[in-house]
Write an enzyme that holds these catalytic residues in place. Structure first.
Site, PDB file in Angstrom:
ATOM      1  N   GLU A  83      -9.049  -2.716  -7.155  1.00  0.00           N
ATOM      2  CA  GLU A  83      -8.679  -1.495  -7.882  1.00  0.00           C
ATOM      3  C   GLU A  83      -8.124  -1.908  -9.242  1.00  0.00           C
ATOM      4  O   GLU A  83      -6.921  -2.124  -9.401  1.00  0.00           O
ATOM      5  CB  GLU A  83      -7.640  -0.710  -7.085  1.00  0.00           C
ATOM      6  CG  GLU A  83      -8.164  -0.289  -5.717  1.00  0.00           C
ATOM      7  CD  GLU A  83      -7.081   0.182  -4.754  1.00  0.00           C
ATOM      8  OE1 GLU A  83      -7.403   0.988  -3.867  1.00  0.00           O
ATOM      9  OE2 GLU A  83      -5.925  -0.262  -4.891  1.00  0.00           O
TER      10      GLU A  83
ATOM     11  N   ASP B 185      -5.345   8.975  -4.555  1.00  0.00           N
ATOM     12  CA  ASP B 185      -5.737   7.573  -4.593  1.00  0.00           C
ATOM     13  C   ASP B 185      -5.828   7.123  -6.044  1.00  0.00           C
ATOM     14  O   ASP B 185      -6.022   7.952  -6.960  1.00  0.00           O
ATOM     15  CB  ASP B 185      -7.086   7.378  -3.903  1.00  0.00           C
ATOM     16  CG  ASP B 185      -6.979   7.539  -2.392  1.00  0.00           C
ATOM     17  OD1 ASP B 185      -5.852   7.454  -1.869  1.00  0.00           O
ATOM     18  OD2 ASP B 185      -8.024   7.763  -1.744  1.00  0.00           O
TER      19      ASP B 185
ATOM     20  N   ASP C 260       1.180  -1.705  -3.850  1.00  0.00           N
ATOM     21  CA  ASP C 260       1.341  -2.497  -2.633  1.00  0.00           C
ATOM     22  C   ASP C 260       0.807  -3.920  -2.802  1.00  0.00           C
ATOM     23  O   ASP C 260       0.901  -4.712  -1.881  1.00  0.00           O
ATOM     24  CB  ASP C 260       0.622  -1.800  -1.465  1.00  0.00           C
ATOM     25  CG  ASP C 260       1.624  -1.318  -0.420  1.00  0.00           C
ATOM     26  OD1 ASP C 260       2.813  -1.174  -0.766  1.00  0.00           O
ATOM     27  OD2 ASP C 260       1.216  -1.097   0.729  1.00  0.00           O
TER      28      ASP C 260
ATOM     29  N   LYS D 166      -1.047   2.011   3.806  1.00  0.00           N
ATOM     30  CA  LYS D 166      -0.800   3.119   2.877  1.00  0.00           C
ATOM     31  C   LYS D 166       0.282   4.064   3.397  1.00  0.00           C
ATOM     32  O   LYS D 166       1.051   4.624   2.613  1.00  0.00           O
ATOM     33  CB  LYS D 166      -2.108   3.890   2.659  1.00  0.00           C
ATOM     34  CG  LYS D 166      -1.991   5.045   1.685  1.00  0.00           C
ATOM     35  CD  LYS D 166      -3.337   5.737   1.509  1.00  0.00           C
ATOM     36  CE  LYS D 166      -3.217   6.971   0.637  1.00  0.00           C
ATOM     37  NZ  LYS D 166      -4.511   7.680   0.506  1.00  0.00           N
TER      38      LYS D 166
ATOM     39  N   ASP E 153      -3.527   9.890   7.455  1.00  0.00           N
ATOM     40  CA  ASP E 153      -3.484  11.216   6.846  1.00  0.00           C
ATOM     41  C   ASP E 153      -3.857  12.301   7.848  1.00  0.00           C
ATOM     42  O   ASP E 153      -3.185  13.338   7.943  1.00  0.00           O
ATOM     43  CB  ASP E 153      -4.422  11.263   5.635  1.00  0.00           C
ATOM     44  CG  ASP E 153      -5.699  10.474   5.873  1.00  0.00           C
ATOM     45  OD1 ASP E 153      -6.080  10.274   7.049  1.00  0.00           O
ATOM     46  OD2 ASP E 153      -6.329  10.048   4.882  1.00  0.00           O
TER      47      ASP E 153
END
Length: 1450
Positions: free
Chosen positions: A940, A1127, A969, A1103, A1258
């Site tokens: 990312e 995200d 993280d 997460k 989630d």
């Protein structure tokens, strides 16, 4: 060991070396010629040149290859394979087999290279021959052999006869004999016609120096410049003759006038004569010895006697009869023998041969001169490798350097006395003058069946008997009598024949050759013992090279099959690519094949020709040579007898057209094709299964390719080589395709073998047991995908939706809704902030439709229960078992279809009124905290992350009420640096966006597609600043180094990293980069960086843990009542999304029961037809609206607005608590909230925050919220709220879907299962909605079983469905057509395309037969305690080439 493609660099180097060697050879030849020229008064008639520089270079290269071969042998002996306890013996056996095979390959390679060790090339001087001898040349007899007028058409035969009759040779010294072993009047008639035509043709050729001298070949390609009248006259005469011959052949009847004219000839046929039972037939058609005859060579027809009780010894017997008969007619000292299709292409070939045989110095030891076997009908790239180019241009020259080439049965000039048995050194007998033909019966007796009885013919005289390759063994015997042979390759090919034009002909021909050569090896004439002491070692090795063709088939077959099956099973056979042991394997593979390619190109071939040659190399060794090996063994055991197969010289018109187009011809059933097809499918299944397995697995790193790399390469090359075979079996529709019976048998055998291997022995090294099952199933599914698509009832679970029009509502309709909703004003004291629309006429229509489909599903169930399958007595139990399985699967599909359709039963759509929100609240809106989560700066990229941060920082929201938190993280300094850069740029970007109402508000997205009409100066300045910032961030990311200037500026932040910190072991890092609450701050929202503490001894819960840390930390800084989490790749595409969400959450009537508002997950990089189905368009535009009608959609982990107190555990109905944020007086206290130990003995991850223990944290968190009495809302505005990055390759998509399906299935099996946890807390419709997604993983098993059963039963002929003409077919047909038609209509209504829908169906199949299946297996294993959960991050970047391929699909 097996051939693989080479690199262009290697090819260039080897081509250069070989070219230089050719130049060197030419120079040496010239020097040799000049030297020999002055050695005596007589000039030599030939020179023999030897390559020097090129040979030395080759020897060095060969030595290096052999050194690596020895290295490989040492590896096999010294390195033990890593094995497990369950199958040590089995793997050791495989290892031993590989060792033995590689020793064979190495030794055989040495034998083959001996042919390149000492090559020579010969050049003749025919002008010197003419000066020395003039026309005083020895008598010369030409033998042309034919055997079957059907396979070898008479017109082709007489063209060969006419071509040699017109050789540049004194006609009185030349005689042409045609041996007709078919005893056909048609062949004799054709020769009589040729005898008449020769009177015109031979003088014409010599007068105009015609080349080639076959009338058909010349007239089809004649050059300009000849006397047109003469040429046209000859052409007309030839066409007339050809017409007469072809007519007679077609009608199988000789014209009466010809029978009368040549009565002496035709009268020799008895009425009861057959081609296997007749007397000797001899006719001299032209006697060139008579003085009053036109200058033509003698022309003789012979058909030797044949009787069923006497063995005729095939072509060898025919040649021996010709030798004896010709000795009493013309008795030429030189004999040339030709196959009937090998016409003379070079009229000076006889003189070339005599230059060698008559040379005073070297010629006396030469017994025969062999010319190469060339062909006129080869395709440009020699489709079937018939020319064997390297053998002709390289290996035979090597044999010549070792004592002479093999005698190959055609295009060979012999000394008569030598072929009759004279040894080298014996005194040559005086020429035997031919006798007058006063008693023809005496001459005919020489060709009788009994003449050879108790004689040395076929033993010490003439050609030897008892072997399919009589020519090779005869040549060997001659060389063992002390003679040498010579090989001559003139620039203009001496003879041209007809190559096989289909694969079967070629394989049959190669089978005969390999079988005959192997018989020689095992016979008393074996070059190993018969040639010992008589011929040199080099020549012995040369013969062994070809005699070992047949036995070489077994190692090649075993090696290739073992390699691919061990790849399927996961057994590594070669060292890792990163290992030093890999060097010899890599070098031998690349170097040997690079040299092979360079050698082939130097011989005049093409790259595609070389590739075709490699394919034929494989096909010969795994079919022709194997059958030749087996036949030879059986014959040695006395089980079968030798036979001689004639290669057909004609082809059908359509087959000829395909041959010209280089389309491989199959077309006939053959055991060799069955073997090739089985092996081809075995390679394909093994490679595909292994490749799919590697792509599907995520629990194992890329070490599998390290370990199995060379096996992948070898098996992959085998698959690519077999591509024409796959076309013939699966894709082609012409007559040349593989017969269906062969295809079916091959697939069944290969599948059975793969299945047995996949389920045999113990677990594999690299792929676990379940992976083997799923991989094999994937291959079965791949091969039968078309069948599955047409018969699989599980397609009826495709999402279906009513065709509604609310998403395209115009502004006028919105105004109408506002007026309608004014009725709420008196009761609520204000306008509603949103409206909910539900049941419509189209929904009712859909319900009627779905009821009809369900009725047909019930009809199908009734059919399965009441109608027995039509079966035979031998497989009653088996068929009933299949029928029962089909019933169970269809019950599953029907029930699951009902669950899925519940999502369409009561859909709702929500529409917001943000203008009413602004009028009612102005800027007095609740605080909003935005959580952006990232975990890995490589997957990312920081620049993408800060674009997302900047987009939400610029939301249309009061900046003092907005805060953006970035949870890193990965604990990366690069991410903090990027955020620091973004915080400075935000001071320009946020005001710019609000001033010009910019959309979208991600700088990268906006600047790449910005609209015109803005203030140019301002836009350009912002663009420049962004590009500078992006360059700094990307530079830092590339070099992984932070500029010192930034470190000093943000010292409080970077100082929190310690020198020994890692991404998985560091303390809490917290930095407020912008505090938007301060009055003197520029109008930019609060911007906070957080990297929570991580220690190896503490589980960090992925997460979910990051989200809970953000919730706690933000509660002590800004404490927004509303939380948005996105995200890191999901930038804000609609700046009003926060206001849309608040319209629902703050609505007085319905908003109080809404816990969270979910926006759809959309993507900005989708192709036009959504190649990988990433959008899941029907789920987004239909199914989530259906969930909203039952109590709300699932929480999908991004693009969701939460109430803080609800996500922290508040139940619906409890009083809301006020919670003001504290001042940041003690940062360490706040950092402690993100420590590893803070959650110990607390409810975080259980009753508070996001729940732990699931890959889909989630979904289960949203379910828990709804079970506390809350509802959720789904909002899908026309302008998408958030846009992210979809997977750009199939593997990423499948891995993502695997995690989702696995997590949902874990939810189903856990204490939080919606079935029991939601019972009494949420409605039945919402339970069905959750079950729809929770059953993704287990649905894979029925889909897989149903598709495999359907296709396999199709193979073995078990009917699973009613006949099309039966009434029972109606429900099956209706469900298939109706459900899929509705699915297409629904997809198109959602804005998709037909190709997009087709892609979605493909991905539907791929997910269920790979991702969902792996998710199902993994979940079961985890429930059994075999493995643990893991969280896989989907990559947000793609390689440039992959992105380009993805873009091409747009």
């Amino acid at each position: 060991m097996l051939t693989v493609p080479m690199t262009s660099g290697m090819a260039s180097r080897f081509t250069f070396l070989l070219t230089m060697s050719k130049v060197t050879a030419s120079t040496n030849l010239y020097l040799t010629y000049e030297r020999e020229r002055h050695e005596g008064d007589r000039e030599p008639l030939l020179v023999t040149g030897r390559r020097t520089g090129g040979v030395i270079a080759f020897r060095v290269f060969a030595a290096s290859v052999f050194g690596c071969i020895c290295w490989i042998w040492f590896y096999r002996v010294s390195v033990q394979l890593e094995v497990d306890d369950n199958r040590t013996g089995f793997v050791r056996f495989i290892w031993l087999a590989m060792s033995v095979l590689e020793v064979w390959f190495g030794l055989y390679w040495l034998i083959v290279q001996s042919l390149r060790w000492n090559p020579v090339r010969r050049f003749t001087f025919t002008d010197r021959l003419s000066r020395r001898y003039g026309d005083d040349l020895p008598r010369f007899d030409v033998f042309v052999c034919t055997a079957d007028p059907v396979i070898e058409p008479p017109l082709m035969v007489v063209n060969t006869v006419l071509s040699v009759a017109a050789l540049d040779y004194p006609p009185e010294k030349l005689a042409v004999y045609l041996s007709d072993d078919g005893g056909s009047e048609l062949t004799f008639y054709a020769l009589t016609e040729a005898a008449e035509f020769a009177k015109i043709w031979v003088p014409f050729c010599k007068r105009f120096n015609v080349e080639p001298r076959s009338p058909a070949a010349y007239l089809s390609s004649k050059a300009n410049g000849l006397a047109s009248a003469a040429a046209e006259e000859v052409a007309d005469l030839y066409r007339e003759m050809a017409t007469r011959i072809e007519t007679a052949t077609k009608l199988r009847r000789v014209p009466e006038e010809a029978q009368l004219k040549y009565g002496d000839g035709f009268s020799q046929w008895d009425s009861d004569a057959t081609h296997r039972n007749h007397g000797t037939i001899l006719q001299i058609l032209v006697d060139g010895r008579e003085e009053n005859t036109v200058a033509l060579p003698t022309l003789v027809y012979l058909s030797r006697e044949k009787r069923p009780q006497h063995h005729h010894h095939f072509k060898a017997g025919s040649m021996n009869a010709l030798i004896r008969v010709s000795s009493k007619i013309t008795c030429g000292k030189i004999i040339l023998n030709l196959d009937c299709d090998m016409y003379s292409n070079n009229s000076k070939s006889a003189r070339d041969a005599l230059c060698i045989l008559l040379d005073e110095k070297e010629g006396k030891e030469i017994a025969f001169v062999q010319f190469p076997q060339c062909y006129e009908n080869l395709t440009r790239n020699d489709l079937y490798g018939s020319l064997m180019r390297v053998i002709s241009h390289v290996e035979f020259n090597g044999l010549d350097g070792n004592g002479g080439p093999l005698y190959i049965g055609t295009g060979c000039f012999h000394r008569r006395d030598v072929i009759c048995g004279r040894k080298y050194g014996d005194e040559e007998e005086e020429e035997d003058e031919s006798e007058e033909i006063s008693e023809p019966e005496i001459i005919k007796a020489l060709a009788s069946c009994t003449y050879e009885e108790k004689s040395q013919w076929g033993k010490e005289m003439g050609l030897k008997y008892g072997c399919p390759v009589e020519d090779v063994i005869t040549g060997l015997a001659i060389q063992c009598r002390g003679w040498k042979s010579a090989y001559l390759t003139p620039k203009n090919e001496a003879f041209l024949g007809v190559a096989p034009t289909n694969l079967h002909q070629m394989l049959v021909q190669q089978r005969r050759w390999s079988e005959g050569d192997f018989q020689i090896l095992l016979s008393e004439y074996s070059p190993v013992w018969y040639g010992r002491g008589k011929i040199g070692l080099g020549l012995i090795l040369g013969y062994c090279c070809y005699c070992l063709w047949a036995p070489s088939s077994v190692p090649v077959l075993v090696y290739s099959v073992l390699t691919c099956l061990c790849l399927l099973k996961g057994i590594p056979l070669f060292p890792k690519v990163s290992s030093l042991w890999f060097v010899p394997f890599g070098y031998v593979t690349v170097a040997a094949n690079a040299y092979s390619l360079a050698e082939f190109l130097w011989c005049g071939g093409t790259f595609r020709g070389w590739w075709n040659e490699q394919r034929m190399w494989l096909y010969r060794r795994t079919s022709s040579f194997l059958f030749g090996f087996i036949d030879t063994i059986l014959k040695k055991l006395g089980v079968s007898e030798s036979a001689f197969a004639i290669t057909a010289k004609v082809a059908e018109e359509e087959a000829a057209e395909r041959y010209e187009k280089e389309v491989m011809e199959f077309g006939v059933e053959s055991p060799m094709f069955l073997l090739l097809g089985t092996l081809g499918m075995l390679y394909l299944f093994s490679f595909s299964a292994a490749a799919v397995t590697r792509l599907m697995m995520t629990s194992i790193d890329g070490g599998g390719f390290q370990t199995m790399g060379l096996q992948f390469v070898i098996t992959g090359v085998l698959v690519v080589l077999n591509w024409p075979l796959y076309e013939g079996m699966l894709l082609r529709k012409d007559k040349g395709k593989m017969p269906m019976s062969v295809t079916v048998k091959s697939v069944v055998i290969a599948l059975s073998a793969c299945t047995c291997i996949a389920f045999s022995f113990a677990d594999t090294f690299i792929f676990d047991y379940e992976t083997n099952i799923s991989a094999t199933s994937c291959i079965i599914r791949f091969f039968m995908s078309k069948v599955i698509a047409s018969t699989n009832l599980s397609t009826y679970t495709n999402e279906q939706e009513t065709l509604l029009s609310y998403l395209s509502t115009s502004h006028s309709r919105e105004q109408k809704m506002r007026k309608e909703d004014d009725r709420f004003r008196p009761a609520l004291g204000g306008e509603p902030l949103f409206v909910t629309r539900s049941k419509t006429a189209r929904v009712i229509a859909y319900r009627v439709f779905s009821a009809s489909v369900f009725f047909c599903i019930c009809w199908i169930w009734f059919y399965r229960l009441t109608v027995p399958v039509e079966i035979d007595e031998n497989r009653t139990a088996f068929a009933r078992l299949i029928w029962l399985v089909m019933l169970i699967m269809e019950i599953w599909f029907g029930l699951y279809w009902v669950v899925v359709q519940s999502l369409r039963w009561s859909p709702v759509w929500r529409f917001t009124f943000t203008d009413r929100l602004s009028r009612r609240y102005g800027n007095d809106l609740p605080r909003l905290d935005v959580f952006v989560c990232t975990a890995d700066p490589e997957i990312e990229p920081p620049l993408m992350v800060v674009n997302t941060v900047l987009s939400v920082a610029a939301l249309d929201y009061p900046p003092e009420k907005l805060a953006v938190y970035l949870s890193d993280d990965g604990g990366s300094e690069l991410t903090l640096y990027a955020l620091a850069e973004a915080s400075e740029f935000a001071k320009i970007w946020v005001p710019f966006c609000k001033r010009f109402n910019v959309e979208p508000r991600s700088p990268a997205a906006y600047l790449s597609s910005k609209a015109s009409g803005l203030d140019s100066a301002a836009a350009e300045e912002v663009a420049r600043l962004y590009r500078e910032m992006a360059a700094r961030i990307e530079t830092a990311a590339r070099f992984r180094r932070i500029p010192e200037k930034v470190r000093l500026m943000y010292g409080d932040g970077f100082s929190q990293w310690h020198s020994d910190d890692t991404r998985r072991n560091h303390g809490t890092i917290l930095q407020i980069l912008v505090d938007g609450r301060k009055e003197n701050t520029v109008t930019v929202p609060t911007l906070v960086y957080l990297s929570r503490e991580k220690r190896p001894e503490h589980h960090h819960h992925y997460k979910a843990g990051a989200m809970n840390a953000l919730i706690r930390v933000s509660s002590k800084i800004t404490c927004g009542k509303i939380i948005l989490n996105v995200d890191c790749d999901m930038y804000s595409n609609n700046s009003k999304s926060a206001r849309d969400a608040l319209c629902i959450l703050l609505d007085e009537k319905e908003g109080k029961e809404i816990a969270f508002v979910q926006f759809p997950q959309c993507f900005g990089n989708l192709t036009r037809n959504d190649l990988y189905g990433s959008m899941m368009r029907v789920g987004v535009d239909v199914e989530f609206n259906g969930l909203d009608g039952y109590g709300g959609p699932l929480y999908i982990g991004t693009g969701c607005f939460h109430r803080r107190d609800v996500i922290c555990g508040r139940k619906y109905g409890d009083e809301e608590e006020e919670d003001e944020s504290e001042e940041i007086s003690e940062p360490e206290m706040i950092k402690a909230l993100a420590s590893c130990t803070y959650e110990e003995n607390s409810q975080w991850g259980k009753e508070m925050g996001v729940k732990y223990g699931f890959p889909v944290e989630d979904v289960i968190t949203g379910l828990a919220i709804q079970c506390r009495g809350w509802k959720s809302a789904y909002l899908n505005p026309k302008k998408k709220a958030f846009v992210g990055v979809a997977p750009t390759n199939l593997h990423q998509m499948l891995v993502q879907q695997r995690r989702w399906s696995e997590g949902d299935f874990q939810v189903l099996l856990s204490e939080y299962s919606p079935v029991w946890y939601g019972q009494g807390k949420i409605g039945l419709g919402l339970i069905h909605g959750y079950c729809c997604f929770c059953l993704w993983a287990p649905s894979s098993v029925p889909v897989l079983v149903y598709s495999v059963l359907t296709s396999l039963c199709l193979f073995i002929g078990i009917p699973l469905f009613p006949k099309v003409s039966s009434l029972w077919f109606v429900p099956f047909g209706y469900v298939t057509v109706a459900a899929n038609a509705y699915s297409l209509a629904e997809f198109l209504w959602c804005g998709g395309t037909f190709r997009g829908w087709w892609n979605e169906q493909r991905m539907w199949l791929y997910r269920r037969t790979s991702s969902f299946l792996f998710g199902f297996i993994d979940t079961i294993l985890k429930r059994l305690g075999v493995s643990e959960s893991a969280f896989v991050i989907t990559a947000k970047v793609a390689e440039e080439e992959a992105a380009e391929r993805d873009t091409r699909k747009r």
